[in-house]
Design an enzyme around this catalytic site. Structure first.
Site, PDB file in Angstrom:
ATOM      1  CB  ALA A  15      24.373 -33.550  41.965  1.00 22.61           C
ATOM      2  CB  SER A  19      26.687 -29.123  38.027  1.00 25.21           C
ATOM      3  OG  SER A  19      27.032 -29.694  39.260  1.00 25.21           O
ATOM      4  CD1 TRP A  25      23.626 -16.567  37.599  1.00 26.61           C
ATOM      5  CD2 TRP A  25      25.843 -16.651  37.923  1.00 26.61           C
ATOM      6  NE1 TRP A  25      24.018 -15.403  38.227  1.00 26.61           N
ATOM      7  CE2 TRP A  25      25.362 -15.430  38.429  1.00 26.61           C
ATOM      8  CE3 TRP A  25      27.199 -16.929  38.012  1.00 26.61           C
ATOM      9  CZ2 TRP A  25      26.208 -14.487  39.017  1.00 26.61           C
ATOM     10  CZ3 TRP A  25      28.039 -15.993  38.586  1.00 26.61           C
ATOM     11  CH2 TRP A  25      27.542 -14.793  39.086  1.00 26.61           C
ATOM     12  CD  GLU A  71      37.596 -16.650  36.981  1.00 25.47           C
ATOM     13  OE1 GLU A  71      36.899 -15.847  37.651  1.00 25.47           O
ATOM     14  OE2 GLU A  71      38.767 -16.424  36.660  1.00 25.47           O
ATOM     15  CG  ASP A  97      42.355  -7.932  46.833  1.00 22.38           C
ATOM     16  OD1 ASP A  97      41.583  -7.668  45.887  1.00 22.38           O
ATOM     17  OD2 ASP A  97      42.776  -7.064  47.642  1.00 22.38           O
ATOM     18  CG  LEU A 118      52.849 -25.428  22.837  1.00 23.86           C
ATOM     19  CD1 LEU A 118      52.142 -24.079  22.784  1.00 23.86           C
ATOM     20  CD2 LEU A 118      52.376 -26.328  21.708  1.00 23.86           C
TER      21      LEU A 118
END
Length: 121
Positions: A15, A19, A25, A71, A97, A118
């Protein structure tokens, strides 16, 4: 044909190997992930210089991780859609989309969290 399923430490090893291959990649093929990863690493290091509680720092680092996870999922959607076919189809475009929208929302969440922290230092 039966697929071999590993168990125990061997499963964990494979695993982690899978990963790592996915991470390599992404770094080599996805400029958006690479940019977000570099920015996240720099902001994580920066968070150690801030005078903030450990839980607040955890929040800041977690929202950066959230962006990276979204992402990765977005890229997985795009790769799966492209595997199905490269011809334009409205549902394929919509899936891509929506994945992009998820990334945008995750960036808004991260920006909001970092801005609030901040601003209050």
């Amino acid at each position: 044909m039966k697929i071999q399923k590993y168990t125990g430490l061997k499963r964990v090893y494979f695993a982690l190997l899978n990963s790592f291959r996915g991470f390599v990649w992404l770094i080599n093929n996805e400029s958006a992930f690479k940019q977000e990863f570099i920015i996240s690493a720099m902001l994580t290091l920066f968070s150690f210089y801030l005078s903030i509680d450990a839980l607040v720092q955890l929040l800041l680092v977690s929202v950066l991780g959230f962006v990276l996870v979204i992402e990765i999922v977005n890229t997985a959607i795009e790769v799966a859609i492209d595997r199905i076919g490269l011809e334009h189809h409205p549902l394929s475009g919509l899936a891509k989309d929506l994945g992009s929208l998820a990334v945008l929302f995750s960036l808004f969440v991260a920006l909001a969290a970092w801005s609030v922290v901040l601003w209050n230092i």
